[in-house]
Write a protein that holds these residues in place. Structure first.
Motif, PDB file in Angstrom:
ATOM      1  N   SER A  70      75.644  30.401  42.300  1.00  0.00           N
ATOM      2  CA  SER A  70      74.828  29.103  41.970  1.00  0.00           C
ATOM      3  C   SER A  70      74.629  28.788  40.774  1.00  0.00           C
ATOM      4  CB  SER A  70      73.417  29.183  42.280  1.00  0.00           C
ATOM      5  OG  SER A  70      72.564  28.431  42.450  1.00  0.00           O
ATOM      6  N   GLU A  71      74.727  27.591  40.293  1.00  0.00           N
ATOM      7  CA  GLU A  71      73.938  26.915  39.194  1.00  0.00           C
ATOM      8  C   GLU A  71      72.413  27.167  39.023  1.00  0.00           C
ATOM      9  OE1 GLU A  71      73.194  25.467  35.878  1.00  0.00           O
ATOM     10  OE2 GLU A  71      75.219  24.535  36.259  1.00  0.00           O
ATOM     11  N   ILE A  72      71.877  27.366  37.752  1.00  0.00           N
ATOM     12  CA  ILE A  72      70.597  27.668  37.793  1.00  0.00           C
ATOM     13  C   ILE A  72      69.833  26.316  37.931  1.00  0.00           C
ATOM     14  CG2 ILE A  72      68.900  27.950  36.089  1.00  0.00           C
ATOM     15  CD1 ILE A  72      70.525  30.466  35.170  1.00  0.00           C
ATOM     16  N   ASP A  73      70.350  25.305  37.051  1.00  0.00           N
ATOM     17  CA  ASP A  73      69.756  23.994  36.833  1.00  0.00           C
ATOM     18  C   ASP A  73      70.043  23.062  38.299  1.00  0.00           C
ATOM     19  OD1 ASP A  73      68.196  24.529  34.754  1.00  0.00           O
ATOM     20  OD2 ASP A  73      70.008  24.172  33.588  1.00  0.00           O
ATOM     21  N   LEU A  74      69.406  22.893  39.379  1.00  0.00           N
ATOM     22  CA  LEU A  74      69.619  22.312  40.469  1.00  0.00           C
ATOM     23  C   LEU A  74      68.475  21.297  40.712  1.00  0.00           C
ATOM     24  CD1 LEU A  74      70.822  25.068  42.703  1.00  0.00           C
ATOM     25  CD2 LEU A  74      72.225  23.346  41.949  1.00  0.00           C
ATOM     26  N   PRO A  75      68.849  20.241  41.308  1.00  0.00           N
ATOM     27  CA  PRO A  75      67.330  19.170  41.653  1.00  0.00           C
ATOM     28  C   PRO A  75      66.584  19.881  42.740  1.00  0.00           C
ATOM     29  CG  PRO A  75      69.607  18.570  42.681  1.00  0.00           C
ATOM     30  CD  PRO A  75      69.801  19.819  41.977  1.00  0.00           C
ATOM     31  N   LYS A  76      65.290  19.560  42.671  1.00  0.00           N
ATOM     32  CA  LYS A  76      64.112  20.016  43.454  1.00  0.00           C
ATOM     33  C   LYS A  76      64.209  21.532  43.505  1.00  0.00           C
ATOM     34  CE  LYS A  76      64.616  16.112  46.520  1.00  0.00           C
ATOM     35  NZ  LYS A  76      64.912  15.843  48.094  1.00  0.00           N
ATOM     36  N   ILE A  77      64.951  22.271  44.073  1.00  0.00           N
ATOM     37  CA  ILE A  77      64.938  23.954  44.144  1.00  0.00           C
ATOM     38  C   ILE A  77      66.034  24.238  43.231  1.00  0.00           C
ATOM     39  CG2 ILE A  77      65.138  25.803  45.537  1.00  0.00           C
ATOM     40  CD1 ILE A  77      64.101  24.185  47.933  1.00  0.00           C
ATOM     41  N   SER A  78      65.323  25.077  41.960  1.00  0.00           N
ATOM     42  CA  SER A  78      66.444  25.568  40.980  1.00  0.00           C
ATOM     43  C   SER A  78      67.309  26.531  41.745  1.00  0.00           C
ATOM     44  CB  SER A  78      65.738  26.067  39.743  1.00  0.00           C
ATOM     45  OG  SER A  78      64.988  27.305  40.007  1.00  0.00           O
ATOM     46  N   GLY A  79      68.253  27.211  41.021  1.00  0.00           N
ATOM     47  CA  GLY A  79      68.970  28.139  41.539  1.00  0.00           C
ATOM     48  C   GLY A  79      68.154  29.733  41.323  1.00  0.00           C
ATOM     49  N   LEU A  80      67.335  29.552  40.528  1.00  0.00           N
ATOM     50  CA  LEU A  80      66.361  30.894  40.333  1.00  0.00           C
ATOM     51  C   LEU A  80      65.340  30.593  41.604  1.00  0.00           C
ATOM     52  CD1 LEU A  80      65.601  30.655  36.535  1.00  0.00           C
ATOM     53  CD2 LEU A  80      67.004  32.272  37.555  1.00  0.00           C
ATOM     54  N   GLN A  81      64.905  29.711  42.004  1.00  0.00           N
ATOM     55  CA  GLN A  81      64.285  29.551  43.268  1.00  0.00           C
ATOM     56  C   GLN A  81      64.734  29.805  44.292  1.00  0.00           C
ATOM     57  OE1 GLN A  81      62.707  25.543  42.080  1.00  0.00           O
ATOM     58  NE2 GLN A  81      60.661  26.240  42.027  1.00  0.00           N
ATOM     59  N   LEU A  82      65.883  29.601  44.461  1.00  0.00           N
ATOM     60  CA  LEU A  82      66.928  29.655  45.753  1.00  0.00           C
ATOM     61  C   LEU A  82      67.025  31.317  45.793  1.00  0.00           C
ATOM     62  CD1 LEU A  82      68.944  29.351  48.132  1.00  0.00           C
ATOM     63  CD2 LEU A  82      70.687  29.040  46.261  1.00  0.00           C
ATOM     64  N   LYS A  83      67.327  31.902  44.551  1.00  0.00           N
ATOM     65  CA  LYS A  83      67.506  33.599  44.629  1.00  0.00           C
ATOM     66  C   LYS A  83      66.229  33.974  45.185  1.00  0.00           C
ATOM     67  CE  LYS A  83      69.166  37.733  43.845  1.00  0.00           C
ATOM     68  NZ  LYS A  83      69.598  38.229  45.011  1.00  0.00           N
ATOM     69  N   GLU A  84      65.189  33.661  44.410  1.00  0.00           N
ATOM     70  CA  GLU A  84      63.721  34.264  44.755  1.00  0.00           C
ATOM     71  C   GLU A  84      63.454  33.687  46.561  1.00  0.00           C
ATOM     72  OE1 GLU A  84      59.165  34.114  43.462  1.00  0.00           O
ATOM     73  OE2 GLU A  84      60.508  32.418  42.842  1.00  0.00           O
ATOM     74  N   TYR A  85      63.658  32.838  47.015  1.00  0.00           N
ATOM     75  CA  TYR A  85      63.659  32.673  48.551  1.00  0.00           C
ATOM     76  C   TYR A  85      64.564  33.627  49.099  1.00  0.00           C
ATOM     77  CZ  TYR A  85      64.486  30.542  52.934  1.00  0.00           C
ATOM     78  OH  TYR A  85      64.609  30.323  54.358  1.00  0.00           O
ATOM     79  N   LEU A  86      65.762  33.910  48.948  1.00  0.00           N
ATOM     80  CA  LEU A  86      66.598  34.773  49.614  1.00  0.00           C
ATOM     81  C   LEU A  86      66.048  36.292  49.538  1.00  0.00           C
ATOM     82  CD1 LEU A  86      70.017  33.666  48.463  1.00  0.00           C
ATOM     83  CD2 LEU A  86      68.925  33.054  50.623  1.00  0.00           C
TER      84      LEU A  86
ATOM     85  N   SER B 110      71.739  41.355  52.377  1.00  0.00           N
ATOM     86  CA  SER B 110      72.384  41.789  51.060  1.00  0.00           C
ATOM     87  C   SER B 110      73.505  41.110  50.521  1.00  0.00           C
ATOM     88  CB  SER B 110      72.727  43.225  50.965  1.00  0.00           C
ATOM     89  OG  SER B 110      71.759  44.312  51.436  1.00  0.00           O
ATOM     90  N   ILE B 111      73.278  39.890  50.492  1.00  0.00           N
ATOM     91  CA  ILE B 111      74.300  38.972  49.969  1.00  0.00           C
ATOM     92  C   ILE B 111      74.509  38.948  48.287  1.00  0.00           C
ATOM     93  CG2 ILE B 111      74.909  36.197  50.024  1.00  0.00           C
ATOM     94  CD1 ILE B 111      73.080  35.932  52.605  1.00  0.00           C
ATOM     95  N   PRO B 112      75.658  39.116  48.056  1.00  0.00           N
ATOM     96  CA  PRO B 112      75.909  39.326  46.398  1.00  0.00           C
ATOM     97  C   PRO B 112      75.491  37.766  46.026  1.00  0.00           C
ATOM     98  CG  PRO B 112      77.484  40.186  47.347  1.00  0.00           C
ATOM     99  CD  PRO B 112      76.794  39.803  48.413  1.00  0.00           C
ATOM    100  N   PHE B 113      74.800  37.652  44.771  1.00  0.00           N
ATOM    101  CA  PHE B 113      74.473  36.398  44.196  1.00  0.00           C
ATOM    102  C   PHE B 113      74.728  36.359  42.519  1.00  0.00           C
ATOM    103  CE2 PHE B 113      71.666  33.059  42.769  1.00  0.00           C
ATOM    104  CZ  PHE B 113      71.492  32.117  43.861  1.00  0.00           C
ATOM    105  N   VAL B 114      75.481  35.364  42.153  1.00  0.00           N
ATOM    106  CA  VAL B 114      75.682  35.219  40.840  1.00  0.00           C
ATOM    107  C   VAL B 114      75.634  33.800  40.377  1.00  0.00           C
ATOM    108  CG1 VAL B 114      77.255  37.138  40.508  1.00  0.00           C
ATOM    109  CG2 VAL B 114      78.237  34.884  40.972  1.00  0.00           C
ATOM    110  N   PHE B 115      75.149  33.775  39.055  1.00  0.00           N
ATOM    111  CA  PHE B 115      74.966  32.367  38.502  1.00  0.00           C
ATOM    112  C   PHE B 115      76.037  32.131  37.568  1.00  0.00           C
ATOM    113  CE2 PHE B 115      70.495  33.365  39.132  1.00  0.00           C
ATOM    114  CZ  PHE B 115      70.067  32.292  39.891  1.00  0.00           C
ATOM    115  N   LEU B 116      76.645  30.788  37.591  1.00  0.00           N
ATOM    116  CA  LEU B 116      77.509  29.992  36.783  1.00  0.00           C
ATOM    117  C   LEU B 116      77.117  28.965  36.267  1.00  0.00           C
ATOM    118  CD1 LEU B 116      80.494  30.222  35.892  1.00  0.00           C
ATOM    119  CD2 LEU B 116      81.076  28.987  37.910  1.00  0.00           C
TER     120      LEU B 116
END
Length: 117
Positions: free
Chosen positions: A57-73, A83-89
């Motif tokens: 995931s990109e960090i800077d996304l519209p509405k819900i950021s990548g960081l918020q997505l990871k927090e949601y998961l 346990s889905i591996p998650f990385v930022f690009l």
């Protein structure tokens, strides 16, 4: 090897093309599923039809950021226990974003490049 798809969350068409080219060059067989925003990823995961092998995931996304997505998961029981591996690009992240990414147990954070190599 796990043959589940890899979810890519990034609305930039040039990044999509670079990722597809690199994926093909490296010979990975996992299908790439592209999402322009975090909301679509959440919707796909909530359907429960597919558990991705990896989320990039990109960090800077519209509405819900990548960081918020990871927090949601992490907070959502149906996705946390998978346990889905998650990385930022991402482009140039701030120090605060880097620290937050690792605080959220992210598996990696990589800086985007303008070139294929």
């Amino acid at each position: 090897m796990n043959d589940s798809p890899v979810f890519i969350v990034d609305g930039d068409i040039e990044d999509k093309e670079l990722i597809e080219d690199a994926w093909q060059e490296l010979g990975f067989k996992n299908k790439l599923c592209f999402f322009n925003n975090a909301e679509d990823v959440i919707h796909e995961l909530e359907k429960g039809d597919t558990v991705p092998f990896l989320i990039i995931s990109e960090i800077d996304l519209p509405k819900i950021s990548g960081l918020q997505l990871k927090e949601y998961l992490l907070k959502n029981k149906s996705t946390n226990f998978k346990s889905i591996p998650f990385v930022f690009l991402t482009d140039m992240p701030s120090q605060a974003q880097i620290e937050q990414a690792y605080h959220l147990c992210t598996n990696g954070l990589f800086i985007k490049s303008d070139s294929f190599s």
